[in-house]
Design a protein around this motif. Structure first.
Motif, PDB file in Angstrom:
ATOM      1  N   PHE A  61       0.842  -1.207   0.000  1.00 17.58           N
ATOM      2  CA  PHE A  61       0.000   0.000   0.000  1.00 17.58           C
ATOM      3  C   PHE A  61       0.874   1.252   0.000  1.00 17.58           C
ATOM      4  O   PHE A  61       0.613   2.208  -0.744  1.00 17.58           O
ATOM      5  CB  PHE A  61      -0.911  -0.004   1.232  1.00 17.58           C
ATOM      6  CG  PHE A  61      -1.810   1.200   1.342  1.00 17.58           C
ATOM      7  CD1 PHE A  61      -2.961   1.286   0.570  1.00 17.58           C
ATOM      8  CD2 PHE A  61      -1.511   2.236   2.202  1.00 17.58           C
ATOM      9  CE1 PHE A  61      -3.798   2.395   0.657  1.00 17.58           C
ATOM     10  CE2 PHE A  61      -2.332   3.348   2.303  1.00 17.58           C
ATOM     11  CZ  PHE A  61      -3.481   3.422   1.527  1.00 17.58           C
ATOM     12  N   TRP A  62       1.939   1.226   0.819  1.00 15.52           N
ATOM     13  CA  TRP A  62       2.788   2.415   0.890  1.00 15.52           C
ATOM     14  C   TRP A  62       3.631   2.571  -0.382  1.00 15.52           C
ATOM     15  O   TRP A  62       3.884   3.692  -0.837  1.00 15.52           O
ATOM     16  CB  TRP A  62       3.666   2.397   2.137  1.00 15.52           C
ATOM     17  CG  TRP A  62       4.325   3.721   2.348  1.00 15.52           C
ATOM     18  CD1 TRP A  62       5.647   4.001   2.311  1.00 15.52           C
ATOM     19  CD2 TRP A  62       3.665   4.976   2.579  1.00 15.52           C
ATOM     20  NE1 TRP A  62       5.872   5.336   2.513  1.00 15.52           N
ATOM     21  CE2 TRP A  62       4.661   5.959   2.681  1.00 15.52           C
ATOM     22  CE3 TRP A  62       2.322   5.350   2.705  1.00 15.52           C
ATOM     23  CZ2 TRP A  62       4.363   7.303   2.902  1.00 15.52           C
ATOM     24  CZ3 TRP A  62       2.024   6.690   2.937  1.00 15.52           C
ATOM     25  CH2 TRP A  62       3.042   7.644   3.036  1.00 15.52           C
ATOM     26  N   PRO A  70       0.464  10.209  -1.997  1.00 19.25           N
ATOM     27  CA  PRO A  70      -0.488   9.759  -0.975  1.00 19.25           C
ATOM     28  C   PRO A  70      -1.935  10.072  -1.343  1.00 19.25           C
ATOM     29  O   PRO A  70      -2.851   9.364  -0.921  1.00 19.25           O
ATOM     30  CB  PRO A  70      -0.075  10.544   0.278  1.00 19.25           C
ATOM     31  CG  PRO A  70       1.295  11.038   0.023  1.00 19.25           C
ATOM     32  CD  PRO A  70       1.479  11.135  -1.458  1.00 19.25           C
ATOM     33  N   ALA A  73      -3.266   6.911  -3.633  1.00 16.18           N
ATOM     34  CA  ALA A  73      -3.120   5.483  -3.294  1.00 16.18           C
ATOM     35  C   ALA A  73      -4.481   4.795  -3.373  1.00 16.18           C
ATOM     36  O   ALA A  73      -5.518   5.421  -3.157  1.00 16.18           O
ATOM     37  CB  ALA A  73      -2.557   5.347  -1.886  1.00 16.18           C
ATOM     38  N   PHE A  78      -6.377  -0.508   1.583  1.00 15.24           N
ATOM     39  CA  PHE A  78      -6.043  -0.086   2.939  1.00 15.24           C
ATOM     40  C   PHE A  78      -6.509  -1.050   4.036  1.00 15.24           C
ATOM     41  O   PHE A  78      -5.733  -1.382   4.944  1.00 15.24           O
ATOM     42  CB  PHE A  78      -6.563   1.330   3.204  1.00 15.24           C
ATOM     43  CG  PHE A  78      -6.376   1.794   4.614  1.00 15.24           C
ATOM     44  CD1 PHE A  78      -5.112   1.805   5.194  1.00 15.24           C
ATOM     45  CD2 PHE A  78      -7.458   2.204   5.387  1.00 15.24           C
ATOM     46  CE1 PHE A  78      -4.928   2.222   6.514  1.00 15.24           C
ATOM     47  CE2 PHE A  78      -7.289   2.616   6.693  1.00 15.24           C
ATOM     48  CZ  PHE A  78      -6.016   2.628   7.262  1.00 15.24           C
TER      49      PHE A  78
ATOM     50  N   ARG B 173       1.866   7.092   8.518  1.00 15.11           N
ATOM     51  CA  ARG B 173       1.553   7.682   7.216  1.00 15.11           C
ATOM     52  C   ARG B 173       0.658   6.746   6.399  1.00 15.11           C
ATOM     53  O   ARG B 173      -0.138   7.190   5.575  1.00 15.11           O
ATOM     54  CB  ARG B 173       2.847   7.996   6.464  1.00 15.11           C
ATOM     55  CG  ARG B 173       3.529   9.259   6.963  1.00 15.11           C
ATOM     56  CD  ARG B 173       4.930   9.420   6.373  1.00 15.11           C
ATOM     57  NE  ARG B 173       5.440  10.761   6.629  1.00 15.11           N
ATOM     58  CZ  ARG B 173       5.875  11.199   7.818  1.00 15.11           C
ATOM     59  NH1 ARG B 173       5.831  10.388   8.868  1.00 15.11           N
ATOM     60  NH2 ARG B 173       6.321  12.432   7.970  1.00 15.11           N
ATOM     61  N   ILE B 174       0.816   5.457   6.628  1.00 18.57           N
ATOM     62  CA  ILE B 174      -0.042   4.487   5.928  1.00 18.57           C
ATOM     63  C   ILE B 174      -1.507   4.714   6.338  1.00 18.57           C
ATOM     64  O   ILE B 174      -2.402   4.794   5.492  1.00 18.57           O
ATOM     65  CB  ILE B 174       0.392   3.034   6.250  1.00 18.57           C
ATOM     66  CG1 ILE B 174       1.781   2.760   5.650  1.00 18.57           C
ATOM     67  CG2 ILE B 174      -0.625   2.021   5.739  1.00 18.57           C
ATOM     68  CD1 ILE B 174       2.390   1.426   6.058  1.00 18.57           C
ATOM     69  N   ALA B 175      -1.736   4.851   7.651  1.00 16.03           N
ATOM     70  CA  ALA B 175      -3.110   5.075   8.122  1.00 16.03           C
ATOM     71  C   ALA B 175      -3.622   6.443   7.683  1.00 16.03           C
ATOM     72  O   ALA B 175      -4.789   6.586   7.298  1.00 16.03           O
ATOM     73  CB  ALA B 175      -3.159   4.960   9.642  1.00 16.03           C
ATOM     74  N   THR B 177      -2.880   8.075   5.023  1.00 10.72           N
ATOM     75  CA  THR B 177      -3.247   7.955   3.615  1.00 10.72           C
ATOM     76  C   THR B 177      -4.513   7.117   3.444  1.00 10.72           C
ATOM     77  O   THR B 177      -5.432   7.488   2.709  1.00 10.72           O
ATOM     78  CB  THR B 177      -2.092   7.299   2.825  1.00 10.72           C
ATOM     79  OG1 THR B 177      -0.937   8.106   2.986  1.00 10.72           O
ATOM     80  CG2 THR B 177      -2.422   7.168   1.357  1.00 10.72           C
TER      81      THR B 177
END
Lengths: 210, 379
Positions: A61-62, A70, A73, A78, B173-175, B177
């Motif tokens: 995902f990243w 961002p 994405a 997620f 940053r994953i959350a 986004t």
């Protein structure tokens, strides 16, 4: 009430699958092999031990966010980044509406999953009647292995399982890092020798054939 | 007769306060930690407002463990807990060390033993040099309550003399986004249960509670903050992210917590709600509360003040609940302005003194349909 092992489940695809496909495939296989529950959905629990659920999805995902920014994405990916996403997919597929546990770790998490399931199935409120205890690997190989435990006053077919003190008579406890390796060893010893155990800092889960 | 389990110490690090007292004072004043972050703007995030602890801009793959060790150590000091004998340790989290996964996406090697949630209890156990059962709960935004439920069980079964239980979530940053791209985030501010609510705001935190049996706490002559009575759990098994719209799963968790404790719903004075500030979650939670509690107990939500710290959230709110039960004061729901005509909750809008406050439910729900309700009481 006591907890008893009712059925053993072992699922391994012939090839390694991407995380999302692997979880969906495992859940569909589980649905076929669980052989139905003997209680209503609210009295079913899931106790899943894993070290890597959600990890590959987080990295992917990243990577996607870095590639596209961002703000672009893919949002559909997620939910899979969460470590409990596997148990969520399985519980939806199998209508498990009771306790939903994901325990992070290796053999210690397998111990913890059994311990929690035995605790819930033996509780005096009888809110949990059947528990699906699973170990899951999804990174390098996709594998899911475990047992259905059932709460009963009568002993069903497979044998007995309990949380206990140290068992001296068997071989030293297996301390594999992979939860599926630990679960597999536990189940193989149970099938081949008639008894097996898995140990952690707080005690021993002991399983014996009927 | 169940052994009574007491909270004898708390430790907490949040964007609104780095100690229980500082957080409490800020909550009472209705303050918020939310602000815009230049680093997020520079990196191209569409939403740049979040509740972060000041040093979070520098990516650190050990940040979660550092926060966890600091908060757990604070709780131990607060309880003046002797670290001998069996001290159980239960930690809840959602993602683990998010920065480690982010760096892996850039090509750095990923060591799951250091990045996954199981790294947290190991780090605390090592730092405090304690021995006893330890578990890592990867149960997303309800994980703190799961850890506290395990703490209750460990004390009652005699597996441990004391338990340190809570949750941690470093800024991700994953959350940031993921929630933004899922259109779950508020553009301006998070307003739980407000008519004009538009979403959640991401936070970060670590919070731990020390639990001991009543007999041991009084033997040690420590003054408890509150008791933790029972945990109710359920799963919607409905959708990966959305709750059951009628809140039935949430109701079941609340009901189970009350049933286990033998407490009638009418005895609940206050609900420290999940209150994420999203339309779907707040709607479902309001329906669940209305169905189960027609006597309209007080309801608060604190994510407008401190953000949603995911796996730490229910532990943070358990600390707030313990402090409220201790002070007999309910902090206000930050950013709440207008009641939603869709429901009739008794939202706490100003700090309220409640001398007769006895029972409170600390509720938290998670992706995957996980529902949790922890019953806590005054002592």
């Amino acid at each position: 009430m006591h907890a008893y092992p009712r059925r053993i489940i072992d699922i391994k695809p012939e090839k390694t699958l991407p995380y999302d496909e692997g979880i969906a495939w495992l859940a569909s296989q589980l649905k076929q092999r669980v052989d139905g529950f003997n209680c209503n959905p609210e009295a079913r629990g899931i106790y899943l031990a894993t070290m890597d659920s959600g990890a590959a999805a987080s990295v992917a995902f990243w990577a996607n966010a870095l590639k596209h920014g961002p703000g672009f994405a893919n949002p559909a990916d997620f939910p899979l980044t969460l470590a409990n996403s596997s148990a969520a997919v399985v519980s939806q597929m199998l209508e498990i509406q009771g306790p939903n546990y994901t325990l992070s770790g290796g053999s210690d998490a397998v111990y913890a999953a059994f311990s929690q399931a035995i605790h819930d199935l033996s509780a005096s409120d009888e809110s949990v009647q059947e528990g699906l205890v699973l170990a899951l690997d999804v990174s390098e190989t996709t594998r899911c292995i475990g047992m259905i435990l059932t709460a009963s006053d009568n002993q069903p077919s497979l044998g007995t399982i309990r949380e206990d003190g140290v068992v001296e008579s068997l071989a030293p406890p297996y301390t594999a890092e992979s939860p599926t390796l630990a679960m597999s060893t536990f189940i193989q010893q149970f099938l081949n020798r008639g008894e097996s155990y898995i140990q952690a800092g707080e005690g021993t889960i002991y399983c014996r054939k009927r | 007769m169940n052994v009574k389990v007491l909270v004898t110490g708390v430790g907490i690090l949040t964007p609104l306060g780095d100690s229980p007292d500082r957080l409490w004072q800020a909550l009472i004043k209705g303050q918020t930690a939310a602000r815009a972050w230049p680093d997020l703007e520079a990196e191209g995030f569409r939403i740049t407002t979040a509740c972060r602890i000041d040093d979070s801009a520098r990516p650190d793959p050990k940040r979660g463990r550092k926060l966890a060790v600091r908060a757990a150590s604070m709780a131990v000091r607060h309880a003046d807990l002797p670290l001998d004998g069996k001290i159980a340790l239960f930690v809840g989290a959602t993602m683990g060390e998010s920065v480690a996964y982010e760096q892996a996406a850039e090509g750095k090697p990923l060591d799951l033993a250091q990045a996954s949630i199981m790294a947290y209890p190991h780090a605390i156990q090592q730092a405090l040099n304690i021995q006893g059962p330890q578990r890592a709960y990867a149960t997303a935004c309800a994980a703190g309550n799961y850890a506290l439920g395990a703490g209750i069980a460990a004390i009652r079964s005699g597996k441990a003399n004391a338990a340190i239980a809570g949750g941690v979530e470093p800024f991700s940053r994953i959350a940031m986004t993921g929630f933004s791209r899922s259109r779950a985030m508020a553009g301006d501010c998070c307003r739980p249960f407000d008519r004009d609510r538009s979403g959640m705001q991401l936070g970060e935190a670590a919070a731990f509670l020390v639990l001991e049996s009543e007999a041991r706490a009084y033997r040690r002559n420590v003054e408890p903050l509150a008791c933790v009575e029972s945990l109710g759990l359920s799963c919607d098994a409905y959708h990966p992210t959305a709750p059951l719209p009628d809140g039935q799963g949430m109701s079941r968790a609340m009901q189970q917590a009350l049933y286990k404790a033998g407490i009638d719903a009418t005895e609940v004075d206050w609900i420290c709600a999940h209150g994420s500030g999203t339309q779907a979650s707040d709607n479902a939670e309001a329906k669940a509360i209305e169905r189960l509690f027609p006597h309209q107990p007080h309801v608060s939500g604190y994510k407008g003040a401190i953000g949603h710290s995911l796996g730490a959230a229910t532990a943070v709110e358990a600390v707030i609940t313990a402090l409220a039960l201790r002070h007999r004061v309910l902090p206000p729901t930050t950013n709440f302005r207008n009641a939603d005509p869709e429901f009739t909750l008794n939202i706490v809008q100003q700090a309220e003194t409640q001398p007769s406050l006895r029972w409170a439910l600390n509720c938290g729900y998670a992706f995957g349909g996980l529902n949790s309700a922890l019953l806590m009481g005054a002592v």
